[in-house]
Design a protein around this motif. Structure first.
Motif, PDB file in Angstrom:
ATOM      1  N   VAL A  55      29.996  24.951 -38.098  1.00 39.26           N
ATOM      2  CA  VAL A  55      29.773  23.781 -39.032  1.00 39.26           C
ATOM      3  C   VAL A  55      29.550  22.544 -38.140  1.00 39.26           C
ATOM      4  N   ALA A  56      30.330  22.469 -37.111  1.00 43.63           N
ATOM      5  CA  ALA A  56      30.070  21.445 -36.290  1.00 43.63           C
ATOM      6  C   ALA A  56      28.667  21.353 -35.515  1.00 43.63           C
ATOM      7  N   VAL A  57      28.124  22.372 -35.098  1.00 46.20           N
ATOM      8  CA  VAL A  57      26.877  22.499 -34.388  1.00 46.20           C
ATOM      9  C   VAL A  57      25.745  22.047 -35.369  1.00 46.20           C
ATOM     10  N   LEU A  58      25.762  22.567 -36.463  1.00 48.99           N
ATOM     11  CA  LEU A  58      24.821  21.886 -37.516  1.00 48.99           C
ATOM     12  C   LEU A  58      24.856  20.816 -37.736  1.00 48.99           C
ATOM     13  N   LEU A  59      26.006  19.892 -37.913  1.00 45.15           N
ATOM     14  CA  LEU A  59      26.090  18.561 -38.086  1.00 45.15           C
ATOM     15  C   LEU A  59      25.800  17.628 -37.072  1.00 45.15           C
ATOM     16  N   LEU A  60      26.309  18.161 -35.815  1.00 47.40           N
ATOM     17  CA  LEU A  60      25.738  17.445 -34.691  1.00 47.40           C
ATOM     18  C   LEU A  60      24.418  17.623 -34.116  1.00 47.40           C
ATOM     19  N   LEU A  61      23.696  18.822 -34.468  1.00 53.38           N
ATOM     20  CA  LEU A  61      22.464  18.705 -34.267  1.00 53.38           C
ATOM     21  C   LEU A  61      21.592  17.866 -35.251  1.00 53.38           C
ATOM     22  N   VAL A  62      21.854  17.660 -36.362  1.00 54.94           N
ATOM     23  CA  VAL A  62      21.180  16.557 -37.293  1.00 54.94           C
ATOM     24  C   VAL A  62      21.555  15.147 -37.071  1.00 54.94           C
ATOM     25  N   LEU A  63      22.845  15.031 -36.539  1.00 53.81           N
ATOM     26  CA  LEU A  63      23.132  13.626 -36.016  1.00 53.81           C
ATOM     27  C   LEU A  63      22.328  13.311 -34.804  1.00 53.81           C
ATOM     28  N   THR A  64      22.291  14.141 -33.836  1.00 53.93           N
ATOM     29  CA  THR A  64      21.606  13.860 -32.710  1.00 53.93           C
ATOM     30  C   THR A  64      20.259  13.674 -32.844  1.00 53.93           C
ATOM     31  N   TRP A  65      19.523  14.264 -33.723  1.00 51.42           N
ATOM     32  CA  TRP A  65      18.091  14.043 -34.098  1.00 51.42           C
ATOM     33  C   TRP A  65      18.065  12.786 -34.687  1.00 51.42           C
ATOM     34  N   ARG A  66      18.845  12.259 -35.330  1.00 53.25           N
ATOM     35  CA  ARG A  66      18.613  11.020 -36.194  1.00 53.25           C
ATOM     36  C   ARG A  66      19.193   9.786 -35.160  1.00 53.25           C
ATOM     37  N   VAL A  67      20.146  10.045 -34.277  1.00 53.55           N
ATOM     38  CA  VAL A  67      20.326   8.936 -33.488  1.00 53.55           C
ATOM     39  C   VAL A  67      19.768   8.943 -32.173  1.00 53.55           C
ATOM     40  N   GLU A  68      19.465   9.985 -31.597  1.00 48.90           N
ATOM     41  CA  GLU A  68      18.889  10.081 -30.310  1.00 48.90           C
ATOM     42  C   GLU A  68      17.501  10.574 -30.191  1.00 48.90           C
TER      43      GLU A  68
END
Length: 309
Positions: A55-68
Motif C-alpha cells: 500500500v505504501a509503495v503505491l501511494l509513495l510513487l503517486v506522491l513522488t510523481w506529483r511532487v518531484e
C-alpha cells in the motif's frame, strides 16, 4: 544525542511546523501498535509487513510523481544508502515489529520504543565518537532501569533469578526492532544528502518491499486475500498510508530540519500514545510496572537529551 526539544517559548518559529508534524508522527506510530496487533494475531510477520508496504509503495510513487516529477536516477552511493535504509527501517524493523506483536500486548510492546533515542545515542557515541558525559550516562542508566521494570513486569529479582521467563521472544524481537530503527535514523543523515525526504522514503520503501516480498514468497503460511476481514484491510491501509507514507516523510523532514538527535527525541511520545490507545481501543490492562517503568525510561531519555546550559 546532544539536544532536546526546546521549550515552547524558545522554539524557533521556522521549526514550529516540524515539531507539530513530529508530534503527529508519534500519534500515528502509536496507532501502528494497535493496527499491528490486529494483523499479528492472524498473519505471519512477513505477510503482514508486505501488505503494509505494498500500500505504501503505491501511494509513495503517486506522491513522488506529483511532487518531484518522478524518481531521480541514483548514484551508486545513494543506491547503497537507500538500500541500507530499506533493509533496516523497513525490512528488519517490520519483521521484528510484527513478530513481537504476535507475542506481546500492544501497549507493552509500545513501551520498548522509548529505548530508541537511547540506542541512537549509544550508536552515535560508538560509531561517530559523540561524547557522552556524566549527565547522559546517568540518563541512559535510568532509562535502562525503566526498561528492566517493564520487561520484568516489576519483578526485577525474579527476572534475575529466571531471566528466561522475563525476556521472551517478544522482548527480543522488540529489542531487535529498536536497534534496527536506531540504525535507520543514523543512516538517514547520509541518505538526505542530495535527496529529498520524499524520494529517500520512496526508494527505501521500494527496497524494503522487495526484501519483504522475497520473505513472504517463502513463508510457509502464504497470504489468502479472500480470508482478510474488513478490520484487517483497514489496519493494512492505516499502516501503509498513515504509519508509513505520512510518518516516514514527516520523520525525515524532521531529520533534515533539526537533525537525527532532536528528531529521535519525539519517539518518546510513541509509547505514550501506544499505551493510551491500547488501553482505550483494545481494553489492555495498564499495570503499575508499565507506568513506573515507562516513566523511568522516558525520564531517562529526557535527561540524556536535555540541552546543557
Amino acid at each position: 544525542m546532544t539536544a532536546a526539544t526546546p521549550p515552547a517559548d524558545r522554539i524557533a518559529p521556522s521549526h514550529l511546523p516540524i515539531y507539530c508534524k513530529l508530534t503527529a508522527v508519534a500519534l500515528l506510530w502509536g496507532g501502528t501498535f494497535i493496527a499491528g496487533r490486529l494483523l499479528a494475531e492472524s498473519l505471519a510477520p512477513s505477510v503482514a509487513a508486505t501488505g503494509r508496504f505494498a500500500v505504501a509503495v503505491l501511494l509513495l510513487l503517486v506522491l513522488t510523481w506529483r511532487v518531484e516529477g518522478g524518481l531521480p536516477r541514483l548514484t551508486l552511493g545513494q543506491t547503497l544508502t537507500t538500500f541500507a535504509l530499506g533493509a533496516t527501517g523497513v525490512f528488519l524493523y517490520n519483521i521484528s515489529f510484527f513478530a513481537a506483536l504476535s507475542q506481546m500486548p500492544a501497549g507493552r510492546t509500545a513501551l520498548f520504543v522509548a529505548l530508541n533515542p537511547i540506542v541512537t545515542a549509544l550508536l552515535l557515541a560508538a560509531l561517530f565518537r559523540e561524547p557522552l558525559g556524566l549527565r547522559k550516562w546517568t540518563g541512559i542508566l535510568i532509562a535502562f532501569c525503566g526498561a528492566a521494570v517493564v520487561i520484568s513486569r516489576g519483578d526485577l529479582l525474579g527476572a534475575v533469578r529466571d531471566i528466561g521467563s522475563a525476556v521472551g521472544k517478544g522482548e527480543l524481537f522488540m529489542l531487535c526492532a529498536v536497534t534496527s530503527w536506531a540504525a535507520y535514523t543514523l543512516i538517514g543523515r547520509y541518505a538526505l544528502r542530495g535527496l529529498s525526504p520524499l524520494v529517500t522514503t520512496t526508494y527505501a520503501t521500494l527496497w524494503g518491499l522487495l526484501l519483504l516480498g522475497i520473505g513472504a514468497i517463502f513463508d510457509p503460511a502464504p497470504l489468502q486475500l479472500g480470508s482478510l476481514n474488513w478490520q484487517q484491510l483497514v489496519a493494512i491501509l492505516y499502516l501503509g498510508a498513515g504509519g508509513t507514507v505520512i510518518g516516514f516523510v514527516w520523520y525525515y523532514q524532521g531529520v533534515q530540519a533539526i537533525g537525527p538527535a532532536r528528531t529521535a527525541v519525539f519517539n518518546n511520545l510513541v509509547p505514550v500514545f501506544g499505551v493510551l490507545l491500547a488501553t482505550l481501543l483494545l481494553d489492555e490492562p495498564l499495570t503499575l510496572a508499565m507506568l513506573v517503568g515507562g516513566a523511568l525510561t522516558i525520564g531517562g531519555v529526557m535527561l540524556t537529551n536535555r540541552s546543557a546550559r
